[in-house]
Motif scaffolding. Structure first.
Motif, short mmCIF file in Angstrom:
data_model
loop_
_atom_site.label_atom_id
_atom_site.label_comp_id
_atom_site.label_asym_id
_atom_site.label_seq_id
_atom_site.Cartn_x
_atom_site.Cartn_y
_atom_site.Cartn_z
N ASP A 7 -34.75 7.94 43.26
CA ASP A 7 -34.28 9.32 43.18
C ASP A 7 -32.97 9.43 42.40
O ASP A 7 -32.65 10.50 41.87
CB ASP A 7 -34.13 9.91 44.59
N HIS A 55 -34.29 9.93 39.09
CA HIS A 55 -34.76 11.32 38.97
C HIS A 55 -33.59 12.28 38.71
O HIS A 55 -33.71 13.21 37.92
CB HIS A 55 -35.49 11.73 40.25
N TYR A 114 -37.22 17.54 39.17
CA TYR A 114 -36.51 16.28 39.36
C TYR A 114 -35.27 16.46 40.24
O TYR A 114 -34.92 15.57 41.03
CB TYR A 114 -36.14 15.66 38.02
N LYS A 136 -36.66 16.36 43.72
CA LYS A 136 -37.00 14.99 44.11
C LYS A 136 -35.75 14.20 44.47
O LYS A 136 -35.74 13.41 45.43
CB LYS A 136 -37.75 14.29 42.98
N SER A 137 -34.68 14.44 43.73
CA SER A 137 -33.44 13.69 43.99
C SER A 137 -32.84 14.03 45.34
O SER A 137 -32.13 13.22 45.94
CB SER A 137 -32.42 13.94 42.87
N ARG A 149 -34.47 14.43 48.08
CA ARG A 149 -35.27 13.89 49.19
C ARG A 149 -34.54 12.79 49.95
O ARG A 149 -34.70 12.67 51.18
CB ARG A 149 -36.59 13.29 48.65
N THR A 150 -33.76 11.99 49.24
CA THR A 150 -33.08 10.86 49.88
C THR A 150 -31.57 11.05 49.95
O THR A 150 -30.84 10.11 50.24
CB THR A 150 -33.39 9.56 49.10
#
Length: 278
Positions: free
Chosen positions: A152, A155, A218, A221-222, A224-225
Motif C-alpha cells: 500500500d 499504491h 490507489y 487502497k493506501s 487500507r493499512t
C-alpha cells in the motif's frame, strides 16, 4: 551547532522551500523521525534537480550514482551536508538501499524520449520516482512493519505521482515530457496537437478524469493499512495523502486548467484537512 544538526537544518530548509505540502504533513512527526524524513527528501530533491536543472544531467546523474555507491561504503564528501545527514539516518534506521537506487533509475527515465504507451508504463515510472520515496521512508515511519505496509506504500506512490502528472501537464509539456499514455489519447480521440494548443475540451476532461479516478482508487487502497502505522506517524502519512488528493479537486474546481495555472491547496484548506484526521 554540531555538524549533524547543521546538516539536518539544511535538509529542513530544502523541504520547506520546495514542498510545503510534505513539510506541513511531516512536521507532525517526533523530532528524530522528522529530521530523518527531511534528509531523505533532500536526497530525492537532489536527484530531481540534477535531471530538471543540470547542465549535463546524464553525466551528473551518473556521477551522483557513483557518489551514492561510495556513500554506502562510508566514503563521502564531509562538506556535502546532505550526505552527513543521510549517514546519520542510515546508522539509525534499517534503510531500504534498493529504493534509493530505484529512485535514481526513475529519474534517468526523464532523460530519454520515453513514450508511455499504456497505463502500466506510467505506473512503472510512478513506482520509480514516487513509490520509492514511500519505501525509503517506511523504516523511519513504521520500523518493523515494512513488509506489511510495502504494497500500500507503493499504491500511495502511484496515487501521488498520478496527481503530480495531472497537475503538471502544462509544465511537463514545456519540458518536452508527456506522461498521458498513448492508448488514452487514442481512446478519446485527443491528439498531441490538441495538447500543444491547450484544448481543455470534453475529450481532455475525460482523459484527465480517467487518470484521476485511478489515482483516487490507489489513495483508497493506501488507506487500507494506514492503521498499521505507529500512532506518531499515522496522522502525518494520512495527512500527506489527503493533502495531495485534495489537489485533484482544486484542478476540477478550476475547470481543468492545467496549462496555465499551477494548482495548490490553500493554507486554510490544509489546516482543515489536517485537523479533521482522526
Amino acid at each position: 551547532m554540531s555538524r549533524i544538526s547543521e546538516a539536518y537544518d539544511q535538509c529542513e530548509n530544502i523541504i520547506k522551500l520546495h514542498s510545503k505540502t510534505f513539510y506541513r504533513a511531516f512536521s507532525l512527526l517526533p523530532k528524530d523521525q522528522k529530521k530523518a524524513v527531511w534528509a531523505v527528501y533532500s536526497f530525492c530533491r537532489k536527484v530531481d534537480d540534477i535531471v530538471d536543472e543540470g547542465m549535463s544531467p546524464s553525466e551528473e546523474l551518473s556521477q551522483f550514482e557513483v557518489e551514492f555507491e561510495s556513500f554506502l561504503k562510508g566514503d563521502y564528501n564531509q562538506n556535502e551536508l546532505m550526505w552527513v545527514a543521510l549517514d546519520d539516518v542510515f546508522k539509525r534506521y534499517n534503510m531500504d538501499v534498493q529504493s534509493f537506487r530505484d529512485m535514481i533509475k526513475g529519474q534517468r527515465m526523464d532523460l530519454g524520449e520515453r513514450v508511455y504507451v499504456k497505463m502500466d508504463d506510467v505506473l512503472d515510472y510512478s513506482y520509480h520516482v514516487a513509490s520509492t520515496v514511500g519505501l525509503m521512508l517506511l523504516p523511519i515511519l513504521a520500523p518493523g512493519k515494512e513488509q506489511y505496509l510495502r504494497e500500500d506504500g507503493i499504491h500511495l506512490g502511484y496515487a501521488m505521482q498520478l496527481t503530480n502528472i495531472l497537475r503538471d501537464i502544462g509544465e511537463d509539456l514545456e519540458r518536452g515530457r508527456l506522461y498521458i499514455p498513448q492508448d488514452l489519447l487514442v481512446k478519446y480521440e485527443y491528439t498531441i496537437n490538441d495538447l500543444v494548443e491547450h484544448r481543455a475540451n470534453e475529450a481532455f476532461c475525460s482523459i484527465w478524469e480517467e487518470m484521476a479516478e485511478l489515482a483516487e482508487d490507489y489513495y483508497d487502497k493506501s488507506f487500507r493499512t494506514m492503521h498499521l502505522y505507529p500512532v506518531y506517524s499515522r496522522t502525518p502519512v494520512k495527512g500527506a495523502a489527503l493533502l495531495y488528493r485534495a489537489i485533484l479537486d482544486e484542478v476540477r474546481g478550476n475547470h481543468y486548467n492545467v496549462f496555465s495555472k499551477k494548482h495548490f491547496v490553500s493554507r486554510d484548506a490544509k489546516e482543515k484537512i489536517i485537523s479533521s484526521i482522526s
